[in-house]
Design an enzyme around this catalytic site. Sequence first.
Site, PDB file in Angstrom:
ATOM      1  N   GLU A 378       2.989  -4.290   6.997  1.00 29.64           N
ATOM      2  CA  GLU A 378       3.409  -3.727   5.876  1.00 29.64           C
ATOM      3  C   GLU A 378       1.982  -3.306   5.129  1.00 29.64           C
ATOM      4  O   GLU A 378       1.096  -4.168   4.894  1.00 29.64           O
ATOM      5  CB  GLU A 378       4.079  -4.430   4.958  1.00 29.64           C
ATOM      6  CG  GLU A 378       5.622  -4.653   5.323  1.00 29.64           C
ATOM      7  CD  GLU A 378       6.344  -5.664   4.390  1.00 29.64           C
ATOM      8  OE1 GLU A 378       7.510  -5.081   4.219  1.00 29.64           O
ATOM      9  OE2 GLU A 378       5.944  -6.753   4.041  1.00 29.64           O
ATOM     10  N   CYS A 379       1.637  -2.117   4.764  1.00 36.09           N
ATOM     11  CA  CYS A 379       0.726  -1.873   3.967  1.00 36.09           C
ATOM     12  C   CYS A 379      -0.741  -2.192   4.216  1.00 36.09           C
ATOM     13  O   CYS A 379      -1.226  -1.515   5.170  1.00 36.09           O
ATOM     14  CB  CYS A 379       0.949  -2.044   2.463  1.00 36.09           C
ATOM     15  SG  CYS A 379       0.193  -0.966   1.210  1.00 36.09           S
ATOM     16  N   GLY A 380      -1.494  -3.292   3.783  1.00 36.46           N
ATOM     17  CA  GLY A 380      -2.559  -3.478   4.271  1.00 36.46           C
ATOM     18  C   GLY A 380      -2.718  -3.992   5.678  1.00 36.46           C
ATOM     19  O   GLY A 380      -3.510  -3.652   6.364  1.00 36.46           O
ATOM     20  N   MET A 383      -2.794  -0.814   7.652  1.00 41.10           N
ATOM     21  CA  MET A 383      -4.261  -0.424   7.750  1.00 41.10           C
ATOM     22  C   MET A 383      -5.015  -1.019   9.001  1.00 41.10           C
ATOM     23  O   MET A 383      -5.685  -0.550   9.495  1.00 41.10           O
ATOM     24  CB  MET A 383      -4.796  -0.489   6.573  1.00 41.10           C
ATOM     25  CG  MET A 383      -4.031   0.263   5.309  1.00 41.10           C
ATOM     26  SD  MET A 383      -4.440  -0.443   3.728  1.00 41.10           S
ATOM     27  CE  MET A 383      -6.133  -0.374   3.545  1.00 41.10           C
ATOM     28  N   GLY A 479       4.201   0.204   8.432  1.00 42.23           N
ATOM     29  CA  GLY A 479       4.378   1.440   7.640  1.00 42.23           C
ATOM     30  C   GLY A 479       3.703   0.929   6.183  1.00 42.23           C
ATOM     31  O   GLY A 479       3.216  -0.391   5.907  1.00 42.23           O
TER      32      GLY A 479
END
Length: 511
Positions: A378-380, A383, A479
Amino acid sequence: MMTSDKQHATHVRPRLIIAGTGSGAGKTTVTLGLMKALASRGLRVQGFKCGPDYIDPTYHTAVTGRASRNLDAWMTSPEYVCHTFVQAAEGQDISIIEGVMGLYDGKDPLSNTGSTAEIAMVTQTPVILVVDVRSMARSAAAIVLGFQQLEPELNIAGVIVNRCGSAGHYQIVKKAIEQMCDIPVVGWLKREDDMSIPERHLGLVPAIERGELDPLFQRTADVLSEGTDLNLLLKIAGAAPPLKFKNYIPELEQRQVPEQQQNQQNTEVEQEHQDHQEHQEHQKRQDDQDHQARPVIAIARDAAFNFYYPDNLELLEEAGAKLTYFSPIAGEGIPADADSIYLGGGFPEEFAEAIATNKLFLEGLRQAARQHMPVFAECGGYMVLAETLTDRQGVTFNMAGIVPAHVQMQTKRAALGYREASAVQDSFLLEKGDILRGHEFHYSTMTYRETDTIPYAYETKGMRGLKPEGYNSGHILAGYTHVHLGSNPEAAHRWVEHCRMYRQSKQKEVE
């Protein structure tokens, strides 16, 4: 985590919601000061945060010594909110719920959805309204009166006025509010230059862990205690009505029976009790065996990866998973017994160099992808799965290279808001068409090398409509949306079942 039941339970939980007239009114200062002051009295304080925020609960946990919980009646159901509250507040002397934005601000400008007011009504909690009264006298009463009249069902039980110029100023606004609004002004805070809570910046978590903010917490408690009637606040909290909600844990039904049936029923009850004890002993042995066979979900948890809803972790455990934690920025790799990996959000851009140089971690991710291990990011975490990450200074670092894209940090916020995520294809978490609710908040952009062939994970719905989001390929699901598994608990069971299947496949390979 929860199964429907027609029974209703009643629970006594002393509680308050600290709400503001708007963002910046001072509710975080009041919340932390109150938590610290009450904890210093020896009270057991449980913290909560309205909405999807990860940062404020970190403050609460540092002050109270207990994990703070999020309460969100949009991401999850009102029944789920009540269940979460009652369970976390059990055995505590008082619960303090910090609001979000202004009291009535939320997802929808035309309703209370996603607002502090919604949580206050769902949990039947008295509200203490924090009002910034700079350059104001009787007008403060008009503000409080307006807040009372907008939602008559809401129990605004008291007011704390913030940023008073003097004791005389406090007395003026206190008299005006109490005359017009018929509720007590329980306290006040002066205009204190050193009372500002640090910006929710990227160094917050390690600063808290090092104890650097402890003096600030004590200062907020001292200032709040000096001008606030803590005993009155405790009285208001104790007057909160018993909380009634649909009980998710089936209870034994109490039935009235004729006296002539009592002896026979007593015998049956004794036999049932004996059978129940034997069943419990058997179940305990079985549980011990099952615990050894539980699939393991390895969770990255440190200053770079720390945005996890406690509910998500608990739901995974209750679905049968064993959770283990590791720190990528401390040089650790994926635990050897992992059957799945969970990379939460956080601040990987602030620790990009440490992540990029941790070959053990990055190669472990690549190997997991090659072996089709379930990996959720998720998110970080999303990335870090990309090929490269460029930080705010323009320095580019190599990441795992699993997601064929580049991440660019920017000073302008890229996304913020609630999301309803619908699966566009099957994954280990969702079947196509299944829905999870969550929240998106980030300052980075993800640019794919080939935009025509992106295997999207979700179609997300927010204030600006629908958009494709995330990545779903080869048991990699990632995501920007931070999902709340409480919005669809079956997703946790599906995830754990896929972990179990992966574990069994590994065992067969060894055999």
